[in-house]
Design a protein around this motif. Structure first.
Motif, PDB file in Angstrom:
ATOM      1  N   GLY A   1       0.783  -1.215  -0.043  1.00 21.63           N
ATOM      2  CA  GLY A   1       0.154   0.092  -0.054  1.00 21.63           C
ATOM      3  C   GLY A   1       0.673   1.358  -0.109  1.00 21.63           C
ATOM      4  N   PHE A   2       2.063   1.213  -0.396  1.00 20.64           N
ATOM      5  CA  PHE A   2       2.873   2.175  -0.569  1.00 20.64           C
ATOM      6  C   PHE A   2       2.940   3.218  -1.813  1.00 20.64           C
ATOM      7  N   VAL A   3       2.664   2.253  -2.704  1.00 21.05           N
ATOM      8  CA  VAL A   3       2.716   2.805  -4.215  1.00 21.05           C
ATOM      9  C   VAL A   3       1.666   2.328  -4.729  1.00 21.05           C
ATOM     10  N   GLN A   4       1.214   3.347  -5.875  1.00 18.17           N
ATOM     11  CA  GLN A   4       0.070   2.827  -6.788  1.00 18.17           C
ATOM     12  C   GLN A   4       0.515   2.857  -7.987  1.00 18.17           C
ATOM     13  N   SER A   5       0.274   1.817  -9.163  1.00 19.27           N
ATOM     14  CA  SER A   5       0.459   1.758 -10.335  1.00 19.27           C
ATOM     15  C   SER A   5      -0.549   1.827 -11.388  1.00 19.27           C
ATOM     16  N   ARG A   6      -0.056   2.384 -12.498  1.00 21.90           N
ATOM     17  CA  ARG A   6      -1.077   2.499 -13.806  1.00 21.90           C
ATOM     18  C   ARG A   6      -0.526   1.812 -14.863  1.00 21.90           C
ATOM     19  N   ARG A   7      -1.414   0.782 -15.446  1.00 22.24           N
ATOM     20  CA  ARG A   7      -0.350  -0.025 -16.439  1.00 22.24           C
ATOM     21  C   ARG A   7      -0.738   0.765 -17.742  1.00 22.24           C
ATOM     22  N   GLY A   8      -0.038  -0.208 -18.778  1.00 24.34           N
ATOM     23  CA  GLY A   8      -0.304   0.320 -20.142  1.00 24.34           C
ATOM     24  C   GLY A   8       0.813   1.437 -20.427  1.00 24.34           C
ATOM     25  N   ALA A   9       0.544   1.816 -21.839  1.00 22.15           N
ATOM     26  CA  ALA A   9       1.335   2.985 -22.282  1.00 22.15           C
ATOM     27  C   ALA A   9       0.956   4.314 -21.383  1.00 22.15           C
ATOM     28  N   GLU A  10       2.092   5.043 -21.075  1.00 20.06           N
ATOM     29  CA  GLU A  10       2.093   6.224 -20.178  1.00 20.06           C
ATOM     30  C   GLU A  10       1.702   5.807 -18.933  1.00 20.06           C
ATOM     31  N   GLY A  11       1.854   4.361 -18.395  1.00 19.54           N
ATOM     32  CA  GLY A  11       1.745   3.958 -17.219  1.00 19.54           C
ATOM     33  C   GLY A  11       2.879   4.194 -16.404  1.00 19.54           C
ATOM     34  N   GLY A  12       2.799   3.686 -15.142  1.00 23.92           N
ATOM     35  CA  GLY A  12       3.970   3.924 -14.232  1.00 23.92           C
ATOM     36  C   GLY A  12       3.505   3.944 -12.803  1.00 23.92           C
ATOM     37  N   TYR A  13       4.375   4.262 -11.725  1.00 27.02           N
ATOM     38  CA  TYR A  13       3.974   4.197 -10.367  1.00 27.02           C
ATOM     39  C   TYR A  13       3.949   5.691  -9.739  1.00 27.02           C
ATOM     40  N   ARG A  14       3.189   5.747  -8.869  1.00 26.08           N
ATOM     41  CA  ARG A  14       3.346   7.076  -8.020  1.00 26.08           C
ATOM     42  C   ARG A  14       3.023   6.612  -6.506  1.00 26.08           C
TER      43      ARG A  14
END
Lengths: 149, 149
Positions: free
Chosen positions: B53-66
DNA sequence: CCTATTTCGACTAGAAAAGTCAAGATGGCT
DNA sequence: AGCCATCTTGACTTTTCTAGTCGAAATAGG
């Protein structure tokens, strides 16, 4: 952030020797029994501690080990460093042999790790085996006879 | 008494995300390059941090972590515990899951190890990633702009 | 639909930790 | 001198952990 069992065994062995006040040396088997250390492993450890000048041995029947110097002149930190290597959360903040990391002088964590290392050193380098023995006598007996005048 | 490189990588990854103030998520490759972390290993680590629960991710192109929460609400200690397990020189003085040793209540070292653990906790649990960022801005820039009124 | 990117789990080589073992050297005691 | 308990040495094993690597699947944006 934990100490190896070898290191903890070494500390306990020294402690046992420090508590053993009678003049004759203490046998490996006795130390092993008192501190619950596998005897063969203890042989290895005591050999190493002898190399570091912390204990002396006498061979033959009636042989055994004893401390090479008084218990108030051996700190826990010394033993930890000798057995486990430098006390440092990361190599770059080691006092004795610091290792340059890839970030050189630009590391964002150098100060932080330094404070962690200092906090640990402040405890382990200021506690001698004599301190621990005294602490435990107080805890158990409720009081400690003070022989100083 | 040292932190695993996995743990240090995790801390650096969080730090990189904390410094990354623009709204779009940060790619694994960018974090890896900035913090000098093997990219495949960083994937493993970020996956673990997401589970905690420390980071969130977004998949796909232009994805990544925050970051999943603000940098001033994540302490270094949290991350260390999550990745490396309890911060304790020996198991019996762990706060979260203490493990009884063979000496039960009669251990001569319990108090001592407790003091060591406390000394470490006092540093790592009171330092947030926001604190570190601020410390480094002061060190580098010589001053820090204060936006509070 | 295509492509870049994350995601997940399995896999591995190497090192370190933890402990074992056998054989020999030594020293006190009778 | 001879016995025997003990230390000494070094090699050996077993287990666990570290620090990754790899390939394939899932997913989101264009």
């Amino acid at each position: 952030m934990s100490v190896s069992s070898k290191c903890y065994y070494a500390i306990r062995a020294i402690y046992a020797l420090a508590e053993h006040t009678t003049p004759e040396p203490m046998k490996i088997a006795d130390i092993a029994q008192k501190e619950l250390i596998p005897i063969r492993f203890l042989e290895v450890i005591l050999g190493q501690l002898k190399g570091g000048g912390f204990v002396q041995s006498r061979r033959g029947a009636e042989g055994g080990y004893r401390l090479a110097k008084p218990a108030d002149q051996i700190t826990i930190g010394e033993i930890m460093r000798y057995v486990d290597g430098p006390i440092a959360p990361v190599d770059c903040v080691s006092q004795s042999r610091p290792k340059e990391c890839a970030f050189h002088g630009e590391c964002s964590f150098f100060g932080f790790w330094g404070r962690v290392r200092q906090a640990i050193s402040d405890v382990v380098d200021k506690t001698t085996f004599a301190d621990l023995i005294k602490e435990n006598q107080e805890r158990k007996g409720g009081y400690v006879r003070d022989w100083t005048i």
